[in-house]
Write a protein that holds these residues in place. Structure first.
Motif, PDB file in Angstrom:
ATOM      1  N   VAL A 207     -12.220  -7.799  -7.905  1.00 12.02           N
ATOM      2  CA  VAL A 207     -11.447  -6.899  -7.279  1.00 12.02           C
ATOM      3  C   VAL A 207     -10.193  -6.396  -8.075  1.00 12.02           C
ATOM      4  O   VAL A 207      -9.274  -7.340  -8.252  1.00 12.02           O
ATOM      5  N   GLN A 208      -9.914  -5.126  -8.341  1.00 16.77           N
ATOM      6  CA  GLN A 208      -8.471  -4.838  -9.152  1.00 16.77           C
ATOM      7  C   GLN A 208      -8.231  -3.738  -8.390  1.00 16.77           C
ATOM      8  O   GLN A 208      -8.843  -2.654  -8.186  1.00 16.77           O
ATOM      9  N   LEU A 209      -6.633  -3.705  -8.102  1.00 19.18           N
ATOM     10  CA  LEU A 209      -5.857  -2.583  -7.597  1.00 19.18           C
ATOM     11  C   LEU A 209      -4.951  -2.523  -8.883  1.00 19.18           C
ATOM     12  O   LEU A 209      -4.005  -3.158  -8.906  1.00 19.18           O
ATOM     13  N   VAL A 210      -5.133  -1.266  -9.281  1.00 19.28           N
ATOM     14  CA  VAL A 210      -3.723  -0.705 -10.353  1.00 19.28           C
ATOM     15  C   VAL A 210      -3.174   0.358  -9.743  1.00 19.28           C
ATOM     16  O   VAL A 210      -3.524   1.556  -9.680  1.00 19.28           O
ATOM     17  N   GLU A 211      -1.753  -0.027  -9.547  1.00 11.50           N
ATOM     18  CA  GLU A 211      -0.739   1.305  -9.194  1.00 11.50           C
ATOM     19  C   GLU A 211      -0.141   1.788 -10.279  1.00 11.50           C
ATOM     20  O   GLU A 211       0.014   1.179 -11.348  1.00 11.50           O
TER      21      GLU A 211
ATOM     22  N   PHE B 240       2.657  -0.736   1.025  1.00 12.54           N
ATOM     23  CA  PHE B 240       3.970  -1.419   1.113  1.00 12.54           C
ATOM     24  C   PHE B 240       4.935  -1.360  -0.014  1.00 12.54           C
ATOM     25  O   PHE B 240       4.574  -0.910  -0.811  1.00 12.54           O
ATOM     26  N   ARG B 241       6.119  -1.961   0.505  1.00 13.23           N
ATOM     27  CA  ARG B 241       7.377  -1.893  -0.497  1.00 13.23           C
ATOM     28  C   ARG B 241       8.186  -2.954  -0.417  1.00 13.23           C
ATOM     29  O   ARG B 241       8.438  -3.417   0.671  1.00 13.23           O
ATOM     30  N   GLN B 242       8.620  -3.237  -1.479  1.00 14.45           N
ATOM     31  CA  GLN B 242       9.834  -4.650  -1.340  1.00 14.45           C
ATOM     32  C   GLN B 242      10.924  -3.936  -2.299  1.00 14.45           C
ATOM     33  O   GLN B 242      10.724  -3.882  -3.495  1.00 14.45           O
ATOM     34  N   ALA B 243      12.186  -4.000  -1.514  1.00 17.35           N
ATOM     35  CA  ALA B 243      13.348  -3.813  -2.358  1.00 17.35           C
ATOM     36  C   ALA B 243      13.994  -5.051  -2.844  1.00 17.35           C
ATOM     37  O   ALA B 243      13.728  -6.028  -2.346  1.00 17.35           O
TER      38      ALA B 243
ATOM     39  N   ALA C  39      12.322   0.463  -4.523  1.00 17.40           N
ATOM     40  CA  ALA C  39      11.586  -0.581  -4.426  1.00 17.40           C
ATOM     41  C   ALA C  39      10.292  -0.741  -5.431  1.00 17.40           C
ATOM     42  O   ALA C  39      10.091   0.378  -5.955  1.00 17.40           O
ATOM     43  N   VAL C  40       9.652  -1.801  -5.279  1.00 20.51           N
ATOM     44  CA  VAL C  40       8.155  -1.972  -5.854  1.00 20.51           C
ATOM     45  C   VAL C  40       7.328  -1.648  -4.823  1.00 20.51           C
ATOM     46  O   VAL C  40       7.356  -2.158  -3.804  1.00 20.51           O
ATOM     47  N   TYR C  41       6.192  -0.867  -5.093  1.00 22.00           N
ATOM     48  CA  TYR C  41       5.591  -0.443  -4.192  1.00 22.00           C
ATOM     49  C   TYR C  41       4.052  -0.855  -4.583  1.00 22.00           C
ATOM     50  O   TYR C  41       3.631  -0.699  -5.554  1.00 22.00           O
ATOM     51  N   TYR C  42       3.625  -1.333  -3.557  1.00 18.79           N
ATOM     52  CA  TYR C  42       2.253  -2.173  -3.623  1.00 18.79           C
ATOM     53  C   TYR C  42       1.135  -1.425  -2.708  1.00 18.79           C
ATOM     54  O   TYR C  42       1.449  -0.934  -1.596  1.00 18.79           O
ATOM     55  N   CYS C  43      -0.077  -1.246  -3.165  1.00 20.68           N
ATOM     56  CA  CYS C  43      -1.343  -1.129  -2.452  1.00 20.68           C
ATOM     57  C   CYS C  43      -1.937  -2.225  -2.027  1.00 20.68           C
ATOM     58  O   CYS C  43      -1.713  -3.203  -2.638  1.00 20.68           O
TER      59      CYS C  43
ATOM     60  N   GLN D  13      -0.580  -5.073  -8.260  1.00 20.57           N
ATOM     61  CA  GLN D  13       0.528  -5.553  -9.045  1.00 20.57           C
ATOM     62  C   GLN D  13       1.981  -4.889  -8.874  1.00 20.57           C
ATOM     63  O   GLN D  13       3.129  -5.570  -9.217  1.00 20.57           O
ATOM     64  N   GLY D  14       1.725  -3.637  -8.332  1.00 21.09           N
ATOM     65  CA  GLY D  14       2.929  -2.849  -7.873  1.00 21.09           C
ATOM     66  C   GLY D  14       3.481  -2.048  -9.101  1.00 21.09           C
ATOM     67  O   GLY D  14       3.161  -2.342 -10.202  1.00 21.09           O
ATOM     68  N   THR D  15       4.143  -0.970  -8.547  1.00 19.26           N
ATOM     69  CA  THR D  15       4.872  -0.187  -9.453  1.00 19.26           C
ATOM     70  C   THR D  15       6.213   0.045  -9.089  1.00 19.26           C
ATOM     71  O   THR D  15       6.383   0.320  -7.880  1.00 19.26           O
TER      72      THR D  15
END
Length: 120
Positions: free
Chosen positions: A2-6, A37-40, A92-96, A112-114
């Motif tokens: 599985v890969q998720l690429v933002e 999600f996001r992380q500041a 923030a960094v945004y993640y799916c 991995q986040g964007t």
């Protein structure tokens, strides 16, 4: 696997818009609810939005309600987050994330986040 690429993050000014994408592979995308999600910096990761498997149901954090729109294209295995009226506090960094179909409030996979940076 599985890969998720933002993608779609960047540096913008307050009031601008961005659209994030999350391309999924290695899973039957249409069978999973998906979240953003996001992380500041210096803060814990926080929920932003969720969308049901069909896309017919969505839910948002109060901080983004009315400004952000989550959507998906199951034919393209892609999740989106349209962000309008951006504020510096949206930086923030945004993640799916793939919501678990088995365990409540659990996530099977993360991207991995964007990075999104909003200047004032």
């Amino acid at each position: 696997q599985v890969q998720l690429v933002e993608s779609g993050g960047g540096l913008v000014q307050a009031g601008d818009s961005l659209r994030l994408s999350c391309a999924a592979s290695g899973l039957t995308f249409s069978t999973y609810a998906m979240d953003w999600f996001r992380q500041a910096p210096g803060k814990e990761r926080e929920f932003v939005a969720t969308i049901s498997r069909s896309g017919g149901s969505t839910y948002y954090a109060d901080s983004v309600k009315g400004r952000f729109t989550i959507s998906r294209d199951n034919a393209k295995n892609t999740l989106y987050l349209q962000m309008n009226s951006l504020k510096p506090e949206d930086t923030a960094v945004y993640y799916c994330a793939v919501r678990s179909a088995v365990v409540a409030a659990a996530y099977d996979y993360w991207g991995q986040g964007t990075q999104v940076t909003v200047s004032s």
